[in-house]
Design a protein around this motif. Structure first.
Motif, PDB file in Angstrom:
ATOM      1  N   UNK A 266       0.835  -1.204   0.000  1.00  0.00           N
ATOM      2  CA  UNK A 266       0.000   0.000   0.000  1.00  0.00           C
ATOM      3  C   UNK A 266       0.870   1.255   0.000  1.00  0.00           C
ATOM      4  N   UNK A 267       1.823   1.272  -0.919  1.00  0.00           N
ATOM      5  CA  UNK A 267       2.818   2.338  -0.960  1.00  0.00           C
ATOM      6  C   UNK A 267       2.253   3.725  -1.183  1.00  0.00           C
ATOM      7  N   UNK A 268       1.092   3.832  -1.813  1.00  0.00           N
ATOM      8  CA  UNK A 268       0.508   5.150  -2.078  1.00  0.00           C
ATOM      9  C   UNK A 268      -0.133   5.759  -0.844  1.00  0.00           C
ATOM     10  N   UNK A 269      -0.391   4.944   0.194  1.00  0.00           N
ATOM     11  CA  UNK A 269      -1.090   5.444   1.369  1.00  0.00           C
ATOM     12  C   UNK A 269      -0.355   5.173   2.678  1.00  0.00           C
ATOM     13  N   UNK A 270       0.075   3.934   2.879  1.00  0.00           N
ATOM     14  CA  UNK A 270       0.662   3.557   4.154  1.00  0.00           C
ATOM     15  C   UNK A 270       2.048   4.171   4.346  1.00  0.00           C
ATOM     16  N   UNK A 271       2.364   4.503   5.602  1.00  0.00           N
ATOM     17  CA  UNK A 271       3.743   4.800   5.964  1.00  0.00           C
ATOM     18  C   UNK A 271       4.463   3.470   6.144  1.00  0.00           C
ATOM     19  N   UNK A 272       5.787   3.533   6.248  1.00  0.00           N
ATOM     20  CA  UNK A 272       6.553   2.301   6.434  1.00  0.00           C
ATOM     21  C   UNK A 272       6.157   1.604   7.732  1.00  0.00           C
ATOM     22  N   UNK A 273       5.895   2.387   8.788  1.00  0.00           N
ATOM     23  CA  UNK A 273       5.539   1.813  10.081  1.00  0.00           C
ATOM     24  C   UNK A 273       4.174   1.132  10.030  1.00  0.00           C
ATOM     25  N   UNK A 275       2.683  -0.017   7.285  1.00  0.00           N
ATOM     26  CA  UNK A 275       2.809  -1.180   6.405  1.00  0.00           C
ATOM     27  C   UNK A 275       3.482  -2.346   7.119  1.00  0.00           C
ATOM     28  N   UNK A 276       4.444  -2.042   7.979  1.00  0.00           N
ATOM     29  CA  UNK A 276       5.162  -3.091   8.697  1.00  0.00           C
ATOM     30  C   UNK A 276       4.199  -3.931   9.534  1.00  0.00           C
ATOM     31  N   UNK A 277       3.215  -3.276  10.159  1.00  0.00           N
ATOM     32  CA  UNK A 277       2.265  -4.037  10.971  1.00  0.00           C
ATOM     33  C   UNK A 277       1.458  -5.002  10.088  1.00  0.00           C
ATOM     34  N   UNK A 278       0.904  -4.495   8.977  1.00  0.00           N
ATOM     35  CA  UNK A 278       0.059  -5.343   8.136  1.00  0.00           C
ATOM     36  C   UNK A 278       0.851  -6.467   7.482  1.00  0.00           C
ATOM     37  N   UNK A 279       2.069  -6.182   7.073  1.00  0.00           N
ATOM     38  CA  UNK A 279       2.900  -7.225   6.490  1.00  0.00           C
ATOM     39  C   UNK A 279       3.213  -8.310   7.515  1.00  0.00           C
ATOM     40  N   UNK A 280       3.473  -7.893   8.743  1.00  0.00           N
ATOM     41  CA  UNK A 280       3.731  -8.868   9.806  1.00  0.00           C
ATOM     42  C   UNK A 280       2.491  -9.715  10.079  1.00  0.00           C
ATOM     43  N   UNK A 281       1.330  -9.085  10.075  1.00  0.00           N
ATOM     44  CA  UNK A 281       0.079  -9.808  10.311  1.00  0.00           C
ATOM     45  C   UNK A 281      -0.166 -10.817   9.186  1.00  0.00           C
ATOM     46  N   UNK A 282       0.028 -10.373   7.934  1.00  0.00           N
ATOM     47  CA  UNK A 282      -0.158 -11.279   6.791  1.00  0.00           C
ATOM     48  C   UNK A 282       0.833 -12.435   6.856  1.00  0.00           C
TER      49      UNK A 282
END
Length: 543
Positions: A266-273, A275-282
Motif C-alpha cells: 500500500x505504498x501510495x497510502x501507508x507509511x513504512x511503520x 505497512x510493517x504491521x500489516x505485512x507482519x500480520x499477513x
C-alpha cells in the motif's frame, strides 16, 4: 513520455494502450427515433416530452422505420457503483418521466457494489451472490434490483457496448449499430484493470491468470481458487486488490506469495511503520512477501497454464494460479479530444460538469476539485467517491440553483481478516504515529500535519465515534502547536477536538455531513459483505 504508472514490470506501458480496443470516431449522419417498443402512454414520453429530447436534426422515414436509434432526456453511461447511486438519486428527486432515463452498461446485470467482489464473493463458505449486493446496500440503503428500475421507469440497456460518442451531436453509437441520443449525459464509465499484455509480458493470456474488476473476473477467480486448494498462488501488486485478494486466498487454504516493486505494501497510502504491521500480520497468516522486484515472464505447462512466475531478480515462484492487481486506468477513450482531461480523467467543475455543459462525469473517471485541498483537482479511485459524486451530479442536474459545489472529504477504507482501517484527507506533511502496533487486536493510527494543521488521519480498529472524530478534525484542519504533544495524546486529540463548536463548513445537498454518512456506510458495507467475519461466529456491524 514517461509512464505515470509504477514500474511493476521490467517493460513500460505503451502510450497508445487506450486505443487497443479499436475505438474510432463517431459515425456521421445517424439519426434517432423514439424506442418503438415504448408505444403505450404509460411508458412513452408525451409529445411535449419528446420535444425536449429531440436531436438537432430530423430523422429520415427510412431510418425511423428501421429503428436505428432511441432518445432519452438523461443517459447514464456505465453500469458500476456510480450508476446505481445516480439512479437512486434521480428516483428520489423526481424530475424525469417514465422512459426518459436510461443506464447503458456492458455488463448483463444491474449495477452492484464492486467492493463485494474482493470480500464476500470470495468466501469459501456461504459466499455472497447477487442480488444481495446490488446498489445501494453499500450505503445501508435500498436494494436496486432489475425490478426496482422497472418500477421507477428507468430503462436498463444491459450487455451493450458503446463504441463511440459524439458530444457535439449528443449521440452514442453501440457495437450493434444503434444510436442513442441524450439531452444530458452522465459519464460513469469507471476504470479498467491494467493488464499484463500492456507491459509486454509473454504468456499473460494463460487460463489461470486472474484479475478482479467485475463479476466475470470474480467468477474466474473463484473457479481458480476452487481448483487449487492447498496449492500456490502468486499475487502481483501490493495495493488494494493485491492485499484483499491475498487475504481471500489464504482463507481458501492457498499458499500466497505477494510480489511488488515498492519497499512496502500500500505504498501510495501507508507509511513504512503502518505497512510493517500489516505485512507482519499477513506473514503470520502464511503470506510471503517478495518486495523490490518485478515480474518478467512465466513458465507454462503443455495445457498453457502458468506453473511458475519468473522475476527480474532471477527467482522462480511456483504458481498454480496468479492474481494481478497492478492498478487501473480511467475509461476516457470515448471522450478524448472532445472533453478536457486532467489527472488521467475527465476534468469537471464543482457540479461534476465537464467542459461541455450537457455532460457530467462521476466516480473513477472524474477529476474534480477538492475544496479541502484549496481546489486542487483530484481523481479518486474509491467506491465512496463514486457514490458521493454520482449523487451530487444528479442534484446539480435537477436543481442547479440549489446545489453548491461538491465539498468532498477524501475517504478510504478496507477490511481484511479481523482488521479494519479508515483514512481521511491527504497523506502529505509530517507524520505522527500513535497507539499499539503490537497487539493482535490493534488500535493504532497516524496523523499527517502540514503548516501546523491536520491534513490527514488514519486509524486501525476504531469505533464509529472515533472514525467520525477523525473525519471532523481533518475537515476542520485542526491546528497542531506541538508535535510531541500530539503523539502523546494520540486518538484523544481527535476526540477532544471534534467536540469543539465550529461554524458550519458548508456541506452540500442539505444533508448530514457526507463524511459522517459515508464513514458509517463504509463500515456497514464492509461488515455486511465481510470476507472473514464468519470465522468469528457472527457478522460484525458498526451501526
Amino acid at each position: 513520455m514517461k509512464s505515470p504508472y509504477p514500474p511493476i514490470f521490467a517493460s513500460t506501458l505503451g502510450e497508445d494502450d487506450n486505443r487497443a480496443d479499436g475505438l474510432g470516431p463517431a459515425r456521421p449522419g445517424l439519426r434517432w427515433r423514439r424506442n418503438a417498443r415504448d408505444t403505450s402512454s404509460s411508458s412513452s414520453p408525451t409529445s411535449t416530452q419528446a420535444k425536449k429530447v429531440r436531436a438537432p436534426w430530423p430523422a429520415s422515414r427510412k431510418e425511423a422505420s428501421q429503428g436505428m436509434g432511441r432518445a432519452f432526456v438523461y443517459v447514464v453511461l456505465g453500469g458500476g457503483v456510480a450508476a446505481g447511486y445516480a439512479a437512486l438519486e434521480f428516483a428520489r428527486r423526481g424530475g424525469y418521466s417514465r422512459g426518459e432515463l436510461c443506464i447503458i452498461s456492458e455488463e448483463a446485470v444491474a449495477p452492484y457494489e464492486r467492493p463485494a467482489l474482493s470480500k464476500g464473493y470470495l468466501l469459501p463458505e456461504g459466499p455472497s451472490r447477487l442480488p444481495k449486493f446490488h446498489t445501494c446496500v453499500g450505503a445501508n440503503d435500498e436494494l436496486l434490483t432489475t425490478k426496482w428500475y422497472k418500477e421507477q421507469g428507468i430503462e436498463l440497456v444491459l450487455g451493450t457496448r458503446v463504441i463511440s460518442a459524439d458530444v457535439r451531436r449528443k449521440t452514442l453509437l453501440t457495437a450493434t449499430g444503434e444510436t442513442i441520443s441524450y439531452k444530458t449525459l452522465i459519464i460513469a464509465t469507471g476504470a479498467r484493470a491494467l493488464k499484463l499484455e500492456e507491459f509486454g509480458i509473454s504468456g499473460s493470456d494463460a487460463a489461470n491468470i486472474c484479475y478482479l474488476r467485475n463479476l466475470e473476473d470474480a467468477d474466474k477467480l473463484v473457479n481458480a481458487m476452487n481448483s487449487c486448494s492447498g496449492g500456490n498462488a502468486v499475487v502481483i501488486g501490493g495495493g488494494y486488490i493485491g492485499m484483499e485478494c491475498a487475504a481471500a486466498l489464504v482463507t481458501n487454504k492457498i499458499k500466497v506469495t505477494m510480489v511488488f516493486p515498492e519497499k512496502h505494501c500500500m505504498g501510495r497510502l501507508f507509511t513504512e511503520k503502518i505497512a510493517e504491521y500489516y505485512e507482519s500480520y499477513y506473514t503470520s497468516k502464511g503470506v510471503t512477501f517478495t518486495k523490490g522486484t518485478v515480474l518478467t515472464s512465466f513458465e507454462k505447462d503443455s495445457t498453457g497454464k502458468v506453473t511458475s512466475v519468473i522475476l527480474k531478480d532471477g527467482n522462480h515462484l511456483p504458481a498454480d494460479m496468479v492474481v494481478v492487481g497492478i492498478g487501473i486506468r480511467a475509461n476516457t477513450s470515448l471522450f478524448e479530444g472532445q472533453l478536457l482531461m486532467e489527472k488521467g480523467g475527465i476534468k469537471v467543475n464543482g457540479q461534476m460538469q465537464s467542459s461541455d455543459s450537457s455532460v457530467y462525469a462521476v466516480g473513477d473517471v472524474a477529476a474534480f476539485p477538492i475544496k479541502l485541498f484549496d481546489g486542487d483537482i483530484r481523481r479518486l479511485e474509491h467506491v465512496d467517491s463514486a457514490r458521493r459524486t454520482a449523487r451530487h451530479a444528479v442534484a446539480a442536474i435537477l436543481e442547479p440553483s440549489k446545489t453548491r459545489d461538491v465539498d468532498y472529504l477524501p475517504f478510504f477504507y478496507s477490511r481484511v481478516f479481523t482488521l479494519s482501517w479508515q483514512f481521511y484527507g491527504d497523506n502529505v506533511g509530517e507524520v505522527v504515529h500513535y497507539g499499539d502496533f503490537t497487539s493482535s487486536s490493534p488500535r493504532f493510527g497516524a496523523y499527517w500535519v502540514g503548516k501546523g494543521q491536520i491534513t490527514g488521519a488514519f486509524l486501525e480498529g476504531g469505533s464509529r465515534e472515533e472514525y467520525e472524530a477523525l473525519s471532523l478534525i481533518v475537515r476542520r484542519k485542526s491546528k497542531v502547536s506541538n508535535m510531541s504533544e500530539l503523539e502523546k495524546q494520540g486518538l484523544a486529540f481527535a476526540v477532544q477536538e471534534s467536540k469543539k463548536d465550529v461554524p458550519d463548513g458548508g456541506i452540500t445537498l442539505g444533508e448530514k455531513p457526507a463524511f459522517v454518512w459515508y464513514a458509517t456506510a463504509g463500515v456497514v458495507a464492509a461488515v455486511s459483505i465481510s470476507v472473514f467475519g464468519y470465522w468469528y461466529g457472527r457478522k460484525r456491524r458498526r451501526w
